[in-house]
Design a protein around this motif. Structure first.
Motif, mmCIF file in Angstrom:
data_model
loop_
_atom_site.group_PDB
_atom_site.id
_atom_site.type_symbol
_atom_site.label_atom_id
_atom_site.label_comp_id
_atom_site.label_asym_id
_atom_site.label_seq_id
_atom_site.Cartn_x
_atom_site.Cartn_y
_atom_site.Cartn_z
ATOM 1 N N ALA A 1 119.118 12.729 37.629
ATOM 2 C CA ALA A 1 118.770 12.414 38.145
ATOM 3 C C ALA A 1 119.637 13.780 39.277
ATOM 4 C CB ALA A 1 120.256 11.487 38.388
ATOM 5 N N GLU A 2 120.270 15.057 38.632
ATOM 6 C CA GLU A 2 120.880 16.202 39.307
ATOM 7 C C GLU A 2 118.962 16.762 40.261
ATOM 8 O OE1 GLU A 2 122.935 20.064 38.367
ATOM 9 O OE2 GLU A 2 122.557 19.180 36.863
ATOM 10 N N THR A 3 118.110 16.700 39.410
ATOM 11 C CA THR A 3 116.695 17.671 39.732
ATOM 12 C C THR A 3 116.666 16.823 40.784
ATOM 13 O OG1 THR A 3 115.486 16.755 37.955
ATOM 14 C CG2 THR A 3 116.297 18.601 37.252
ATOM 15 N N LEU A 4 116.356 15.652 40.473
ATOM 16 C CA LEU A 4 115.820 14.237 42.158
ATOM 17 C C LEU A 4 116.573 14.565 43.090
ATOM 18 C CD1 LEU A 4 113.661 12.556 42.653
ATOM 19 C CD2 LEU A 4 115.303 10.770 41.745
ATOM 20 N N ALA A 5 118.038 15.054 43.205
ATOM 21 C CA ALA A 5 119.185 14.252 43.697
ATOM 22 C C ALA A 5 118.690 16.019 44.584
ATOM 23 C CB ALA A 5 120.541 14.892 43.468
ATOM 24 N N ALA A 6 118.943 17.352 43.651
ATOM 25 C CA ALA A 6 118.215 17.987 44.750
ATOM 26 C C ALA A 6 117.297 18.554 45.524
ATOM 27 C CB ALA A 6 118.449 19.777 43.755
ATOM 28 N N ALA A 7 116.089 17.665 44.966
ATOM 29 C CA ALA A 7 114.613 17.699 45.418
ATOM 30 C C ALA A 7 114.218 16.898 46.680
ATOM 31 C CB ALA A 7 113.744 17.126 44.709
ATOM 32 N N LEU A 8 114.996 15.590 46.816
ATOM 33 C CA LEU A 8 115.461 14.539 48.086
ATOM 34 C C LEU A 8 115.617 15.407 49.448
ATOM 35 C CD1 LEU A 8 117.571 11.871 46.447
ATOM 36 C CD2 LEU A 8 114.737 11.506 47.133
ATOM 37 N N PRO A 9 116.592 16.007 49.493
ATOM 38 C CA PRO A 9 116.978 16.626 51.227
ATOM 39 C C PRO A 9 115.662 17.703 51.244
ATOM 40 C CG PRO A 9 118.185 17.856 49.312
ATOM 41 C CD PRO A 9 118.464 16.516 48.614
ATOM 42 N N ILE A 10 114.808 18.138 50.019
ATOM 43 C CA ILE A 10 113.802 19.758 50.632
ATOM 44 C C ILE A 10 112.702 19.069 50.857
ATOM 45 C CG2 ILE A 10 112.510 21.244 49.220
ATOM 46 C CD1 ILE A 10 114.204 21.708 47.675
ATOM 47 N N ALA A 11 112.346 17.666 49.884
ATOM 48 C CA ALA A 11 111.492 16.990 50.382
ATOM 49 C C ALA A 11 111.478 16.397 52.083
ATOM 50 C CB ALA A 11 110.865 16.131 49.622
ATOM 51 N N ARG A 12 112.825 16.367 52.257
ATOM 52 C CA ARG A 12 112.514 15.130 54.175
ATOM 53 C C ARG A 12 112.808 16.620 54.657
ATOM 54 N NH1 ARG A 12 117.590 13.071 57.441
ATOM 55 N NH2 ARG A 12 116.641 12.052 58.679
ATOM 56 N N VAL A 13 113.186 17.629 54.357
ATOM 57 C CA VAL A 13 112.973 18.654 55.075
ATOM 58 C C VAL A 13 111.017 19.461 55.445
ATOM 59 C CG1 VAL A 13 113.236 20.964 55.924
ATOM 60 C CG2 VAL A 13 115.322 19.366 55.260
ATOM 61 N N ASP A 14 110.616 19.218 54.500
ATOM 62 C CA ASP A 14 108.976 19.763 54.255
ATOM 63 C C ASP A 14 108.199 18.874 54.568
ATOM 64 O OD1 ASP A 14 110.953 21.997 53.749
ATOM 65 O OD2 ASP A 14 110.148 22.068 51.809
ATOM 66 N N ALA A 15 108.374 17.610 54.548
ATOM 67 C CA ALA A 15 107.121 16.281 54.313
ATOM 68 C C ALA A 15 106.395 16.317 55.966
ATOM 69 C CB ALA A 15 108.159 15.558 55.228
ATOM 70 N N ALA A 16 106.771 16.850 56.800
ATOM 71 C CA ALA A 16 105.809 17.798 58.360
ATOM 72 C C ALA A 16 104.794 18.250 57.261
ATOM 73 C CB ALA A 16 106.336 17.395 59.543
ATOM 74 N N ALA A 17 105.523 19.365 56.845
ATOM 75 C CA ALA A 17 104.848 20.268 56.756
ATOM 76 C C ALA A 17 102.865 20.159 55.309
ATOM 77 C CB ALA A 17 105.306 21.294 56.016
ATOM 78 N N VAL A 18 103.458 19.554 54.358
ATOM 79 C CA VAL A 18 103.157 18.966 53.442
ATOM 80 C C VAL A 18 102.219 17.937 53.572
ATOM 81 C CG1 VAL A 18 103.422 17.939 50.964
ATOM 82 C CG2 VAL A 18 104.899 19.976 52.114
ATOM 83 N N ALA A 19 102.260 16.747 54.772
ATOM 84 C CA ALA A 19 101.216 15.548 54.804
ATOM 85 C C ALA A 19 100.469 15.988 54.978
ATOM 86 C CB ALA A 19 102.015 15.198 55.691
ATOM 87 N N PRO A 20 99.799 17.142 56.229
ATOM 88 C CA PRO A 20 98.095 17.560 55.897
ATOM 89 C C PRO A 20 96.952 17.838 54.538
ATOM 90 C CG PRO A 20 99.058 18.495 57.691
ATOM 91 C CD PRO A 20 100.427 18.004 56.770
ATOM 92 N N ASN A 21 98.561 18.176 54.130
ATOM 93 C CA ASN A 21 97.998 18.334 52.269
ATOM 94 C C ASN A 21 97.468 17.092 51.655
ATOM 95 O OD1 ASN A 21 98.691 21.113 53.270
ATOM 96 N ND2 ASN A 21 99.751 21.394 51.784
ATOM 97 N N ALA A 22 98.645 16.184 51.980
ATOM 98 C CA ALA A 22 98.553 14.486 50.584
ATOM 99 C C ALA A 22 97.008 14.130 51.475
ATOM 100 C CB ALA A 22 99.543 14.109 51.130
ATOM 101 N N ARG A 23 96.871 14.097 52.927
ATOM 102 C CA ARG A 23 95.542 13.630 53.523
ATOM 103 C C ARG A 23 93.917 14.573 52.430
ATOM 104 N NH1 ARG A 23 92.319 9.105 54.779
ATOM 105 N NH2 ARG A 23 90.606 9.610 56.166
#
Length: 425
Positions: free
Chosen positions: A371-393
């Motif tokens: 839970a601790e590492t996942l909790a730390a990752a959640l805000p990072i993922a939210r902020v960086d989502a737009a930059a990473v989305a093209p990579n996913a596709r």
């Protein structure tokens, strides 16, 4: 947390039109029986989706596909005589063998491709095919050559107690199959009886390197193992990113809902945007409780395909946080195809799916399942989502588009039909 700095992508894509044209002339005049016991429709099954997708793609490639399928939903409608024999179906499945023999005699296919044999088909279909001189390919979606539940997971933790044993007594003791000692004993017996059956399969398709390692540990030689992931239909250009996170899974302990909610509650209500939870299962009360306690959590219930697409479009990040070694979660393939990055746990096939350490187009983030590492990752993922989305596709197009994986599947078929060296019977 595994810190990943994700490069921008160039936008270069595969020429899917040319590749699709190549597939339509790649393998004409060949018959393939696709054998699969469909999971219950009430519980969404990524495996059912994958089988349907492969059949459509193979047909488009000029292969004559002969579906040989049974559905677990049909069990309630079986005649009384067949119901009486149902407990023995995983071992033998008399009706299935009779019907398969008739199909093989009538159609004379070039090979049989098996997915899930339980409970109505039985691994005996491998023996039936071989009796008719038909080679067998099996796609391995789980660990059920060894593990009665197929998960290598019980009582909230990963478990390998039955690995290396001639008979899986630990599965009986712990009631690993459907919570029943009797049914677990039957499945353990099935696995013991069919050890020679599984070792006679002519070619195994391992979805990831970890599945390949599982098969090698079971005694399958490398020359009979091919690593080929699943693919999904291309939904087209992604919709603009929404907001917040989507968790979509069967609500059972190994899928990580408790882990996610523990991590989520470590942030103030509303600070991460919305969390939408889709699915059903034994942990549904946890989802309903979280939605009642917090304004930023919504429980959507079980969704059909259209509902899932709409929920995914509303999100900016898909969360897939199983605590077991999940082989190749379809929800991640669907997310990447839709241009949604994924926050996942560093287990099973998830790092491979996201391209961690394998691709310049890393499609998300992986964290340890706590839970601790996942909790730390959640805000990072939210902020960086737009930059990473093209990579996913891009990751989806280059590695998991059906035209890519179907070409590889055809190569497996060709290796058996053009240079036939059947495995020892």
């Amino acid at each position: 947390m595994a810190d990943r700095t994700l490069p921008q992508v160039s936008g270069e894509r595969l020429d899917l039109g040319k590749l699709g044209h190549a597939l339509t002339v790649a393998f004409p005049g060949v018959k393939v029986v696709v054998a699969h016991n469909r999971y219950r429709e009430a519980i969404p099954s990524g495996e059912n989706v994958i089988v349907d997708t492969e059949i459509a793609q193979l047909t488009a490639a000029g292969i004559e596909v002969l579906p040989f399928q049974r559905a677990s939903d049909s069990i309630g409608d079986l005649p009384l005589a067949q119901k009486a024999l149902l407990p023995l179906s995983p071992i033998y499945g008399r009706a299935a063998q009779r019907d398969l023999s008739e199909l093989l005699q009538r159609e004379r296919p070039d090979l049989l491709h098996l997915h899930n044999p339980y409970p109505l088909l039985s691994p005996w279909v491998v023996r039936t095919a071989h009796e008719h001189g038909v080679p067998v390919v099996q796609t391995v979606h789980n660990y059920r050559q060894v593990c009665s539940s197929g998960l290598y997971f019980r009582d909230g933790h990963n478990c390998h107690d039955c690995r290396g044993k001639a008979f899986g007594w630990p599965a009986v003791v712990h009631k690993c199959y459907r919570g029943s000692a009797a049914q677990s004993a039957l499945m353990a017996t099935t696995l013991a009886v069919h050890r020679p059956t599984w070792k006679s399969v002519d070619r195994y398709i391992a979805l990831t390197g970890r599945i390949a390692a599982h098969l090698r540990d079971y005694g399958i030689p490398d020359e009979r193992i091919v690593i080929k992931p699943n693919g999904l239909p291309d939904p087209g250009e992604p919709a603009p990113l929404g907001d917040g996170f989507l968790y979509a899974a069967r609500l059972s302990p190994e899928k990580g809902l408790e882990l996610l909610l523990d991590a989520w509650r470590r942030h103030p209500d509303g600070s991460l945007g919305p969390l939408r939870i889709a699915g059903d299962g034994e942990l549904r009360p946890l989802a309903e409780q979280a939605a009642a306690e917090r304004d930023d959590v919504t429980y959507l219930g079980a969704l059909d395909r259209t509902g899932m697409e709409a929920a995914r479009d509303q999100a900016s990040v898909v969360v897939a946080v199983p605590t077991w070694n999940d082989v190749l979660p379809t929800v991640i393939l669907e997310a990447m195809a839709a241009g949604r990055p994924v926050l996942g746990t560093d287990v099973g096939g998830i790092p491979y799916l996201l391209g961690i350490d394998e691709s310049a187009q890393v499609a998300g983030w992986v964290v340890k399942p706590d839970a601790e590492t996942l909790a730390a990752a959640l805000p990072i993922a939210r902020v960086d989502a737009a930059a990473v989305a093209p990579n996913a596709r891009t990751r989806y197009l280059q590695a998991f588009h059906p035209d890519v994986v179907t070409r590889r599947l055809i190569d497996v078929y060709t290796s058996l039909t053009e240079n036939s060296h059947p495995a020892p019977r």
